[in-house]
Enzyme design. Structure first.
Site, PDB file in Angstrom:
ATOM      1  N   HIS A   1     -19.141  -0.629  20.437  1.00 10.97           N
ATOM      2  CA  HIS A   1     -17.912   0.020  20.000  1.00 10.97           C
ATOM      3  C   HIS A   1     -16.701  -0.851  20.302  1.00 10.97           C
ATOM      4  CE1 HIS A   1     -14.931   3.540  20.556  1.00 10.97           C
ATOM      5  NE2 HIS A   1     -15.172   3.424  19.262  1.00 10.97           N
ATOM      6  N   ARG A   2     -16.097  -1.382  19.254  1.00  8.04           N
ATOM      7  CA  ARG A   2     -14.968  -2.320  19.391  1.00  8.04           C
ATOM      8  C   ARG A   2     -15.376  -3.534  20.229  1.00  8.04           C
ATOM      9  NH1 ARG A   2     -10.493   2.236  21.198  1.00  8.04           N
ATOM     10  NH2 ARG A   2     -11.512   3.931  20.073  1.00  8.04           N
TER      11      ARG A   2
ATOM     12  N   GLU B   1     -19.184  -2.589  15.951  1.00 10.24           N
ATOM     13  CA  GLU B   1     -18.272  -1.657  15.278  1.00 10.24           C
ATOM     14  C   GLU B   1     -16.850  -2.109  15.551  1.00 10.24           C
ATOM     15  OE1 GLU B   1     -15.456   1.741  14.999  1.00 10.24           O
ATOM     16  OE2 GLU B   1     -15.967   0.524  16.754  1.00 10.24           O
TER      17      GLU B   1
ATOM     18  N   ASP C   1     -12.444  -1.962  13.712  1.00  8.16           N
ATOM     19  CA  ASP C   1     -11.471  -1.210  12.916  1.00  8.16           C
ATOM     20  C   ASP C   1     -10.526  -2.174  12.214  1.00  8.16           C
ATOM     21  OD1 ASP C   1     -11.989   1.514  14.534  1.00  8.16           O
ATOM     22  OD2 ASP C   1     -11.643  -0.085  15.979  1.00  8.16           O
TER      23      ASP C   1
ATOM     24  N   HIS D   1      -7.679  -0.983  16.877  1.00 10.59           N
ATOM     25  CA  HIS D   1      -8.014   0.430  16.722  1.00 10.59           C
ATOM     26  C   HIS D   1      -6.794   1.267  16.376  1.00 10.59           C
ATOM     27  CE1 HIS D   1      -8.616   4.620  18.036  1.00 10.59           C
ATOM     28  NE2 HIS D   1      -9.797   4.438  17.472  1.00 10.59           N
TER      29      HIS D   1
ATOM     30  N   GLU E   1     -14.700   0.080  10.255  1.00 10.63           N
ATOM     31  CA  GLU E   1     -14.000   1.345  10.018  1.00 10.63           C
ATOM     32  C   GLU E   1     -12.651   1.087   9.361  1.00 10.63           C
ATOM     33  OE1 GLU E   1     -11.863   5.122  12.276  1.00 10.63           O
ATOM     34  OE2 GLU E   1     -13.305   3.896  13.398  1.00 10.63           O
TER      35      GLU E   1
ATOM     36  N   LYS F   1      -9.160   2.217   8.846  1.00  9.60           N
ATOM     37  CA  LYS F   1      -8.283   3.107   9.602  1.00  9.60           C
ATOM     38  C   LYS F   1      -7.185   3.685   8.701  1.00  9.60           C
ATOM     39  CE  LYS F   1      -8.347   3.721  13.448  1.00  9.60           C
ATOM     40  NZ  LYS F   1      -8.987   4.751  14.296  1.00  9.60           N
TER      41      LYS F   1
ATOM     42  N   ASP G   1     -19.478   1.888  24.246  1.00 12.25           N
ATOM     43  CA  ASP G   1     -18.590   0.905  24.881  1.00 12.25           C
ATOM     44  C   ASP G   1     -19.356  -0.045  25.791  1.00 12.25           C
ATOM     45  OD1 ASP G   1     -16.531   2.318  23.697  1.00 12.25           O
ATOM     46  OD2 ASP G   1     -15.865   3.299  25.547  1.00 12.25           O
TER      47      ASP G   1
END
Length: 246
Positions: A10-11, A37, A39, A52, A114, A116, A231
């Site tokens: 995640h990020r 992943e 954004d 993000h 993703e 945003k 994370d």
């Protein structure tokens, strides 16, 4: 135990590095994650920016909205200092820089991008992302996700072959409708919502977020979900090995 669940960072390795930076993505790759992943936003000069939040305030030493700053302004900001002095001088990456890192590592996992657009629309961002990926070769599996159903519909119109997933936190009704209309392939629910709605946990193509505790990781692994978004990819990789008996 048979566990095919993929581990998506995640990020990047957000728990151990400044999120959505090249050092976070490299750490996740080194940790053995199955996916990344991240954004994407538009800058003022329509560059594809990896971050993000809609503003730079939380993760950098700057202030203000991304879409009110040019790329050159964003590149002057420090995206590591708020995480730790160790990462002082870390810069905000562009989508191109992240993809180049993945290509350099011959990363063949999932790349979940993703859009945003749920708070700021960024007209044209779907087309810009599509054109970028259409012009390059890449070794990974590309998945688009968004909270914004309209962005997913636009992507479907631009490229019906694009792999799309719906993010949601409080209700699955819209996601189910998109799935029924074949506008998405996968569901990306909040893990807290998912655990409150255990009937949904049996659905196929689930990639819940943000799965950080050992308890939540075990919950997903035991149900052999498609993937978890976490994370802490290193922690998840180790737990999966233990549960597999490796």
């Amino acid at each position: 135990m048979k566990i095919d669940t993929k581990i998506i960072a995640h990020r990047g390795s957000k728990g151990t590095r400044p999120e959505n930076t090249l050092v976070a993505f490299q750490a996740a790759i080194d940790d053995g994650c199955d996916g990344i992943e991240t954004d994407v936003h538009f800058s003022k000069d329509h560059q594809l920016i990896i971050m993000h939040d809609e503003t730079v305030d939380r993760t950098t030493n700057g202030h203000g909205l991304i879409h009110e700053k040019n790329l050159s302004e964003l590149k002057h900001l420090d995206a590591g200092i708020r995480f730790s002095d160790e990462f002082k001088g870390t810069r905000i990456p562009t989508l191109q820089e992240v993809v180049e890192l993945l290509v350099q590592n011959n990363f063949q996992g999932v790349f979940n991008l993703e859009l945003k657009t749920n708070k700021i629309q960024y007209p044209g961002i779907e087309q810009a992302v599509y054109e970028y990926f259409s012009a390059i070769d890449y070794p990974f599996q590309l998945i688009y996700s968004s909270f914004n159903a309209q962005s997913l519909e636009i992507l479907n119109n631009i490229d019906p072959q694009a792999y799309r997933a719906k993010l949601f936190k409080t209700a699955a009704k819209q996601a189910k409708a998109l799935k029924k209309n074949r506008l998405i392939e996968d569901f990306h629910p909040d893990i807290c919502w998912l655990k409150r709605h255990p009937f949904f946990a049996a659905a196929k193509h689930l990639r819940p977020w943000t799965v950080n505790s050992t308890e939540d990781m075990q919950y997903c692994f035991e149900r052999n979900m498609a993937a978890i978004i976490t994370d802490y990819p290193a922690r998840a990789v180790q737990l999966r090995k233990e549960m597999r008996g490796e």
